[in-house]
Design an enzyme around this catalytic site. Structure first.
Site, PDB file in Angstrom:
ATOM      1  N   GLU A 106      33.788  54.502  42.920  1.00 44.06           N
ATOM      2  CA  GLU A 106      34.786  53.499  43.336  1.00 44.06           C
ATOM      3  C   GLU A 106      34.775  53.339  44.859  1.00 44.06           C
ATOM      4  O   GLU A 106      34.857  52.215  45.361  1.00 44.06           O
ATOM      5  CB  GLU A 106      36.191  53.880  42.843  1.00 44.06           C
ATOM      6  CG  GLU A 106      36.386  53.739  41.336  1.00 44.06           C
ATOM      7  CD  GLU A 106      36.464  52.288  40.851  1.00 44.06           C
ATOM      8  OE1 GLU A 106      36.669  51.366  41.666  1.00 44.06           O
ATOM      9  OE2 GLU A 106      36.316  52.069  39.641  1.00 44.06           O
TER      10      GLU A 106
ATOM     11  N   GLU B 221      40.394  52.802  35.334  1.00 44.96           N
ATOM     12  CA  GLU B 221      41.538  51.878  35.337  1.00 44.96           C
ATOM     13  C   GLU B 221      42.607  52.315  36.347  1.00 44.96           C
ATOM     14  O   GLU B 221      43.209  51.490  37.035  1.00 44.96           O
ATOM     15  CB  GLU B 221      42.159  51.795  33.936  1.00 44.96           C
ATOM     16  CG  GLU B 221      41.238  51.219  32.867  1.00 44.96           C
ATOM     17  CD  GLU B 221      40.905  49.741  33.065  1.00 44.96           C
ATOM     18  OE1 GLU B 221      40.595  49.333  34.195  1.00 44.96           O
ATOM     19  OE2 GLU B 221      40.920  49.005  32.065  1.00 44.96           O
TER      20      GLU B 221
HETATM   21  C1  LIG Z   1      34.792  48.663  40.117  1.00 50.83           C
HETATM   22  C2  LIG Z   1      35.940  48.483  39.182  1.00 50.83           C
HETATM   23  N1  LIG Z   1      36.692  49.552  38.826  1.00 50.83           N
HETATM   24  C3  LIG Z   1      37.765  49.344  37.985  1.00 50.83           C
HETATM   25  C4  LIG Z   1      38.082  48.123  37.480  1.00 50.83           C
HETATM   26  C5  LIG Z   1      39.251  47.947  36.567  1.00 50.83           C
HETATM   27  N2  LIG Z   1      38.917  47.508  35.278  1.00 50.83           N
HETATM   28  C6  LIG Z   1      37.263  47.078  37.857  1.00 50.83           C
HETATM   29  N3  LIG Z   1      37.492  45.819  37.428  1.00 50.83           N
HETATM   30  N4  LIG Z   1      36.185  47.254  38.733  1.00 50.83           N
END
Ligand SMILES: Cc1ncc(CN)c(N)n1
Length: 224
Positions: A213, A143
């Site tokens: 990420e 998050e």
């Molecule tokens: C890849 C990714 N990372 C984090 C989030 C945040 N919930 C998201 N929607 N998508």
């Protein structure tokens, strides 16, 4: 310990130790291009459709964090994590509305490799052997990467296209920042009581999320 005998927060120490990796995840050229107004809209639409798939998997992930929390943790944690479960329903609706707005057909989207890899990582948390501490750490950093990335897109000096401000505010809002801070407090409290091997696993999960990420942003920008 600091001079007052207070344990310095572990998460802050990790952020410092892995600063470069954290910056790569939260100041990625994809999100920076949103902030400076040069974003390639086909990349944005790819991100949108891939993230919808991710968020569907994330629902099951948060449910697994909640389950571990109910079994192992203080009851005050449960209310905070339950807040995350409640807002994910809203997030899914938001993706559907945005997809309509941008002419993206979510039904025809398949996950790209970096997304599948990330989803497999999330699925591994349903294993009962993975502790609550590691799971809640993972939840917090997932998050936080979005909060920091999109928060930067609405900070002073941004040239974010007006039609993307809603997206950035979704994760960059002060309310979401507060939510991430409350998760961080849970993580630090749990880590302060956890044995060294669990702290190590939590730190590994933290760095793994940062890598995943970065992979997700790369995939969005380049379709790899
Ligand atoms: C890849 C990714 N990372 C984090 C989030 C945040 N919930 C998201 N929607 N998508």
């Amino acid at each position: 310990m600091d001079g007052d005998g207070v344990e310095a927060a572990t998460t802050a120490a990790w952020m410092e130790r892995h600063r470069q990796m954290y910056e790569r995840a939260t100041r990625h050229p994809f999100t920076v291009s949103i902030r400076d107004g040069t974003v390639d809209m086909s990349a944005f639409k790819r991100w949108l459709s891939q993230d919808y798939i991710f968020v569907r998997e994330f629902v099951a992930f948060i449910a697994s964090v909640l389950l571990k929390c109910c079994k192992q943790a203080e009851s005050s944690d449960m209310e905070i994590i339950l807040g995350g479960v409640a807002s994910i329903s809203d997030e899914l609706s938001w993706f559907k509305n945005e997809a309509t707005k941008w002419g993206v057909d979510l039904a025809s989207v398949s996950p790209l490799e970096s997304n599948s890899e990330y989803c497999r990582f999330l699925q591994s948390f349903t294993e009962p052997e993975i502790s609550y501490v590691v799971a809640v750490t993972t939840f917090w950093i997932i998050e936080t990467v979005y909060q920091d990335s999109f928060g930067f897109c609405i900070e002073e000096g941004n040239k974010t296209p007006p039609e993307l401000l809603g997206t950035c505010q979704r994760w960059g809002s002060p309310e979401f920042k507060q939510y991430c801070k409350s998760l961080q407090r849970i993580v630090d409290r749990c880590l302060a009581k956890a044995p060294a091997d669990v702290v190590k696993s939590a730190e590994e999960a933290f760095t793994r999320v940062l890598q995943l990420e970065v992979g997700f942003w790369e995939m969005s920008s380049s379709q790899s």
